[in-house]
Design an enzyme around this catalytic site. Structure first.
Site, PDB file in Angstrom:
ATOM      1  N   ASP A  26      -6.762  -1.404  22.834  1.00 41.83           N
ATOM      2  CA  ASP A  26      -7.459  -1.003  21.798  1.00 41.83           C
ATOM      3  C   ASP A  26      -8.097   0.289  21.675  1.00 41.83           C
ATOM      4  O   ASP A  26      -8.969   0.558  21.093  1.00 41.83           O
ATOM      5  CB  ASP A  26      -8.126  -1.937  20.939  1.00 41.83           C
ATOM      6  CG  ASP A  26      -7.451  -3.240  20.580  1.00 41.83           C
ATOM      7  OD1 ASP A  26      -6.253  -3.222  21.171  1.00 41.83           O
ATOM      8  OD2 ASP A  26      -8.066  -4.099  19.646  1.00 41.83           O
ATOM      9  N   LYS A 131      -0.884  -5.750  18.199  1.00 40.76           N
ATOM     10  CA  LYS A 131      -1.611  -7.212  17.990  1.00 40.76           C
ATOM     11  C   LYS A 131      -2.197  -7.326  16.699  1.00 40.76           C
ATOM     12  O   LYS A 131      -2.969  -6.450  16.181  1.00 40.76           O
ATOM     13  CB  LYS A 131      -2.471  -7.615  19.262  1.00 40.76           C
ATOM     14  CG  LYS A 131      -3.727  -6.643  19.443  1.00 40.76           C
ATOM     15  CD  LYS A 131      -4.493  -7.205  20.457  1.00 40.76           C
ATOM     16  CE  LYS A 131      -5.919  -6.390  20.646  1.00 40.76           C
ATOM     17  NZ  LYS A 131      -6.871  -6.567  19.833  1.00 40.76           N
ATOM     18  N   LYS A 134      -7.604 -10.086  17.077  1.00 41.36           N
ATOM     19  CA  LYS A 134      -8.713  -9.737  17.982  1.00 41.36           C
ATOM     20  C   LYS A 134      -8.127  -9.907  19.673  1.00 41.36           C
ATOM     21  O   LYS A 134      -8.391  -9.101  20.344  1.00 41.36           O
ATOM     22  CB  LYS A 134     -10.262 -10.337  17.922  1.00 41.36           C
ATOM     23  CG  LYS A 134     -10.529 -10.048  16.573  1.00 41.36           C
ATOM     24  CD  LYS A 134     -10.648  -8.458  16.050  1.00 41.36           C
ATOM     25  CE  LYS A 134     -11.300  -8.346  14.610  1.00 41.36           C
ATOM     26  NZ  LYS A 134     -10.840  -6.871  14.009  1.00 41.36           N
ATOM     27  N   VAL A 159     -12.099  -1.458  24.278  1.00 39.07           N
ATOM     28  CA  VAL A 159     -12.993  -1.805  23.047  1.00 39.07           C
ATOM     29  C   VAL A 159     -12.386  -2.635  22.059  1.00 39.07           C
ATOM     30  O   VAL A 159     -11.324  -2.982  21.753  1.00 39.07           O
ATOM     31  CB  VAL A 159     -13.236  -0.482  22.346  1.00 39.07           C
ATOM     32  CG1 VAL A 159     -13.996   0.661  23.292  1.00 39.07           C
ATOM     33  CG2 VAL A 159     -12.099   0.182  21.608  1.00 39.07           C
ATOM     34  N   THR A 160     -13.550  -3.236  21.394  1.00 40.24           N
ATOM     35  CA  THR A 160     -14.960  -3.405  21.656  1.00 40.24           C
ATOM     36  C   THR A 160     -15.149  -4.554  22.505  1.00 40.24           C
ATOM     37  O   THR A 160     -14.660  -5.605  22.441  1.00 40.24           O
ATOM     38  CB  THR A 160     -15.967  -3.090  20.362  1.00 40.24           C
ATOM     39  OG1 THR A 160     -15.654  -4.584  19.643  1.00 40.24           O
ATOM     40  CG2 THR A 160     -15.431  -2.059  19.304  1.00 40.24           C
ATOM     41  N   CYS A 164     -12.686  -7.591  20.907  1.00 41.50           N
ATOM     42  CA  CYS A 164     -11.216  -7.641  21.382  1.00 41.50           C
ATOM     43  C   CYS A 164     -11.165  -7.953  22.552  1.00 41.50           C
ATOM     44  O   CYS A 164     -10.412  -8.563  23.492  1.00 41.50           O
ATOM     45  CB  CYS A 164     -10.343  -6.732  20.904  1.00 41.50           C
ATOM     46  SG  CYS A 164     -10.225  -6.408  19.043  1.00 41.50           S
TER      47      CYS A 164
END
Ligand code: C5J
Length: 229
Positions: A26, A131, A134, A159-160, A164
């Site tokens: 992410d 996705k 998370k 992150v974070t 996630c």
């Protein structure tokens, strides 16, 4: 297959390059970039941005050595049919998921803010998984992709840290993957959560996995034989 060892806590982690992948979670403009959704919510993005440079160094050597690299992005279909209503409503935000934000519709696939930062741009050969949650395993084909490549060990960045990244590490651990999280390549808006999340992972003999730093992992990666394509 040759075995190598990463210095890590709570103890060194043995791995084989053929069965090791780099996971970049992410690293999206909406979370990381100044002027994105994360900053709009009042967060300081500096700790997240500090992960870009070390992650880029790890990514460079992983590519050079032929390691499998996988990226994830959190986000939703433009019609939001894959977004739980509870997620959409959470926080009662004036500008939330699906709304027009500073970089397009917030966490919607195809929008500028949903994209991965330029510094870590995936190569066409590297899978990018979208996705809705998370965790990177929930409602994605990540497990299938990793199993098909014979992957056992995951070098985890992104992150974070407490959201996630940690959710993904927990999911991976339950599926039998060994995760090594690089502390300078994962970031949180909250320093206390960064610290606690990393401690939780390596506590109790590595209950979810291992924690290391790119300065320990990079020389080991530099020393490995290139994985044949
Ligand atoms: C969050 C993430 N923090 N990628 N997403 O909502 O950790």
């Amino acid at each position: 297959m040759a075995k190598y060892t990463f210095p890590a806590e709570p103890y060194p982690l043995e791995f084989e390059p053929e069965s090791t992948a780099l996971l970049v979670i992410d690293m999206q403009r909406d979370f990381v970039d100044p002027g994105g959704f994360g900053e709009m919510l009042g967060n300081d993005v500096t700790p997240l941005r500090s992960t870009i440079e070390p992650t880029r160094r790890v990514l460079d050597v992983a590519r050079k050595k032929g390691l499998f690299v996988v990226f994830t992005r959190e986000g939703h279909r433009p019609d939001l049919t894959d977004a739980p209503p509870t997620k959409l409503e959470r926080g009662h935000l004036t500008t939330g998921i699906g709304d027009q934000g500073p970089m397009g519709r917030v966490l919607v696939r195809g929008e500028y803010g949903h994209g991965i930062v330029d510094e870590l741009k995936p190569l066409p050969s590297e899978p990018v998984l979208d996705k809705p949650g998370k965790g990177s395993f929930y409602a994605t084909d990540l497990e299938l992709i990793l199993r098909n490549r014979g992957i056992k060990t995951l070098i985890v960045t992104g992150v974070t840290t407490e959201v996630c990244v940690q959710t993904t590490v927990r999911e991976a651990n339950d599926r039998g993957f060994e995760c090594i999280v690089l502390e300078d390549c994962v970031g949180s808006y909250f320093p206390e959560f960064q610290k606690a999340a990393l401690e939780m992972i390596k506590a109790q003999g590595g209950i979810f996995g291992w924690v290391s730093h790119s300065r320990h992992v990079l020389p080991v990666l530099e020393s490995i034989e290139r994985v044949p394509a």
